[in-house]
Design an enzyme around this catalytic site. Structure first.
Site, PDB file in Angstrom:
ATOM      1  CG  ASP A 285      -1.993   1.040   1.167  1.00 32.76           C
ATOM      2  OD1 ASP A 285      -1.816   2.055   0.443  1.00 32.76           O
ATOM      3  OD2 ASP A 285      -3.024   0.864   1.835  1.00 32.76           O
ATOM      4  NE  ARG A 287      -4.440   3.403   0.096  1.00 37.64           N
ATOM      5  CZ  ARG A 287      -5.579   2.855   0.452  1.00 37.64           C
ATOM      6  NH1 ARG A 287      -6.713   3.433   0.128  1.00 37.64           N
ATOM      7  NH2 ARG A 287      -5.593   1.727   1.142  1.00 37.64           N
TER       8      ARG A 287
HETATM    9  N1  LIG Z   1      -2.727  -1.874  -6.483  1.00 41.13           N
HETATM   10  C1  LIG Z   1      -3.990  -2.248  -6.406  1.00 41.13           C
HETATM   11  N2  LIG Z   1      -4.898  -1.328  -6.029  1.00 41.13           N
HETATM   12  C2  LIG Z   1      -6.172  -1.736  -5.929  1.00 41.13           C
HETATM   13  C3  LIG Z   1      -6.591  -3.039  -6.214  1.00 41.13           C
HETATM   14  N3  LIG Z   1      -7.934  -3.104  -6.021  1.00 41.13           N
HETATM   15  C4  LIG Z   1      -8.321  -1.873  -5.636  1.00 41.13           C
HETATM   16  N4  LIG Z   1      -7.274  -1.046  -5.578  1.00 41.13           N
HETATM   17  C5  LIG Z   1      -7.201   0.344  -5.140  1.00 41.13           C
HETATM   18  O1  LIG Z   1      -7.415   0.377  -3.743  1.00 41.13           O
HETATM   19  C6  LIG Z   1      -7.946   1.625  -3.389  1.00 41.13           C
HETATM   20  C7  LIG Z   1      -9.209   1.400  -2.597  1.00 41.13           C
HETATM   21  O2  LIG Z   1      -8.924   1.363  -1.294  1.00 41.13           O
HETATM   22  P1  LIG Z   1      -9.991   1.980  -0.239  1.00 41.13           P
HETATM   23  O3  LIG Z   1     -11.325   1.335  -0.443  1.00 41.13           O
HETATM   24  O4  LIG Z   1      -9.898   3.469  -0.222  1.00 41.13           O
HETATM   25  O5  LIG Z   1      -9.339   1.558   1.080  1.00 41.13           O
HETATM   26  P2  LIG Z   1      -9.113   0.233   1.815  1.00 41.13           P
HETATM   27  O6  LIG Z   1      -7.671   0.148   2.152  1.00 41.13           O
HETATM   28  O7  LIG Z   1      -9.693  -0.917   1.060  1.00 41.13           O
HETATM   29  O8  LIG Z   1      -9.887   0.459   3.185  1.00 41.13           O
HETATM   30  P3  LIG Z   1     -11.410   0.703   3.510  1.00 41.13           P
HETATM   31  O9  LIG Z   1     -11.448   2.097   4.048  1.00 41.13           O
HETATM   32  O10 LIG Z   1     -11.728  -0.275   4.570  1.00 41.13           O
HETATM   33  O11 LIG Z   1     -12.211   0.510   2.250  1.00 41.13           O
HETATM   34  C8  LIG Z   1      -8.230   2.368  -4.675  1.00 41.13           C
HETATM   35  O12 LIG Z   1      -7.194   3.302  -4.939  1.00 41.13           O
HETATM   36  C9  LIG Z   1      -8.238   1.252  -5.714  1.00 41.13           C
HETATM   37  O13 LIG Z   1      -7.843   1.722  -7.001  1.00 41.13           O
HETATM   38  C10 LIG Z   1      -5.606  -3.983  -6.589  1.00 41.13           C
HETATM   39  O14 LIG Z   1      -5.859  -5.159  -6.822  1.00 41.13           O
HETATM   40  N5  LIG Z   1      -4.330  -3.527  -6.680  1.00 41.13           N
END
Ligand SMILES: Nc1nc2c(ncn2[C@@H]2O[C@H](COP(=O)(O)OP(=O)(O)OP(=O)(O)O)[C@@H](O)[C@H]2O)c(=O)[nH]1
Ligand SMILES: [Zn+2]
Length: 353
Positions: A285, A287
């Site tokens: 991650d 971010r």
């Molecule tokens: N690198 C990558 N990014 C992904 C994938 N699937 C989704 N994402 C990214 O993950 C992010 C979504 O995360 P969020 O829903 O904000 O956060 P989270 O960490 O899942 O936490 P929550 O607040 O519980 O939803 C977005 O930027 C999506 O583009 C993946 O398979 N790989």
């Protein structure tokens, strides 16, 4: 000025132009493997002498593990150039998505890494540029039109200079009384936005940090839970006395759209969301939630009730000076396409699902 250097370097890399990355231990004149074709590569490296810099994880996949520095297993690895490594082979070295199509790579030998700190900074720059972390490294330091320091790379997505650019009323399906606030920093072209719903009532707002997901938010992809979470969050905020949705331009958990889609291609080959990121050479991650904290502070908010299942979002916000009074789960039903993704979030990244 530093931010300008990083922005110019990102632009140059994506166009296949040379960049010099410098750090305390020296400078590397390089170009992105992703920007290399016969023409740009010949212009950069007429003698075919440039070595190839890859991430430690990519080196592991290419079975160069035993050549990694014992002291720092995360240190990037240099592959020695041979006459048969052209732009196409360099791309096969860089891109794990192509491994199934071109499995017979190598044998490769490693070369000494002249400036490990500059090399590591270059790999950090790759993430910011949304390209694969792989570079051709010139043998001589030479001259590049674009010079960037490790410090400038690290300052690039520093939220410190983010400011409110403008705000306007924006009635949305979930709430007619919403206001959109756009944020800009002088360095970074991506603009973050906040949607404020309702009026402050003296209690901490219900807040959702939503990271951009083009596939989920716009195309209603079933591979992840982003689209439904976005809508659920907007309705939960609309039902609260007041709240804020931050739409953060951190596509693919910070690796950019193209690299996220590469991670999807790896998932098609059987890797889960965590292993796919690592295999590409990125953090699980990438971010940085200090951007979100800065946005909240600019809105005058120091305490929130956070809609998330991700304890790292809570920790990230608190570390950046925003108090999280309460964590509000946001749990939605799975579908057959995102079942494994959600299970991976629960089992490997600590999501409380
Ligand atoms: N690198 C990558 N990014 C992904 C994938 N699937 C989704 N994402 C990214 O993950 C992010 C979504 O995360 P969020 O829903 O904000 O956060 P989270 O960490 O899942 O936490 P929550 O607040 O519980 O939803 C977005 O930027 C999506 O583009 C993946 O398979 N790989
Ligand atoms: Zn998504």
């Amino acid at each position: 000025m530093e931010g300008r250097a990083a922005a110019r370097a990102i632009d140059a890399l994506r166009r296949g132009w040379p960049v010099t990355v410098s750090a305390a231990d020296g400078a590397l004149r390089l170009m992105a493997v992703e920007g290399a074709d016969a023409v740009t590569l010949a212009a950069f490296d007429p003698d075919g002498a440039a070595d190839i810099l890859i991430s430690a994880t990519r080196a592991a996949t290419l079975k160069l593990t035993n050549q990694r520095a014992a002291a720092d297993p995360d240190q990037p690895v240099m592959i020695a150039r041979t006459p048969w490594i052209d732009a196409g082979v360099a791309m096969a070295i860089a891109d794990p998505v192509r491994d199934l199509g071109s499995p017979m790579k190598g044998p490769f030998a490693t070369a000494p890494l002249p400036a490990p700190l500059a090399a590591a900074a270059a790999l950090r720059l790759a993430r910011l540029a949304g390209i694969l972390p792989a570079f051709l490294i010139a043998k001589d330091e030479g001259e590049s039109e674009v010079d960037v320091s490790a410090a400038a790379i690290d300052a690039y997505d520093d939220a410190g200079r983010l400011a409110i650019a403008t705000r306007a009323r924006l009635p949305v399906a979930a709430a007619e009384n919403a206001e959109i606030v756009a944020f800009r920093s002088p360095e970074e072209p991506r603009e973050h936005v906040a949607l404020i719903i309702g009026r402050p009532d003296g209690r901490p707002p219900v807040v959702r940090l939503h990271s951009e997901c083009l596939t989920g938010d716009v195309l209603e992809s079933l591979k992840c839970d982003c689209g439904p979470q976005l809508h659920e969050a907007l309705h939960r905020i609309a039902d609260a006395p007041w709240g804020i949705l931050l739409y953060l331009r951190q596509e693919g958990r910070g690796i950019g759209l193209v690299n996220k889609l590469r991670a999807y291609a790896l998932q098609d080959q059987g890797f889960d969301t965590v292993d796919a990121n690592v295999r590409l050479g990125f953090a699980i991650d990438a971010r940085d939630f200090s951007v979100a904290a800065r946005m909240l502070k600019l809105l005058g908010v120091g305490e929130v009730r956070l809609l998330t299942n991700n304890p790292q979002k809570v920790a990230g916000l608190e570390a950046a000076g925003i108090a999280v009074a309460e964590r509000l789960p946001i749990i939605l039903p799975a579908n057959p396409h995102n079942e494994r993704y959600l299970a991976t979030k629960r089992d490997r990244t600590g999501h409380q699902l």
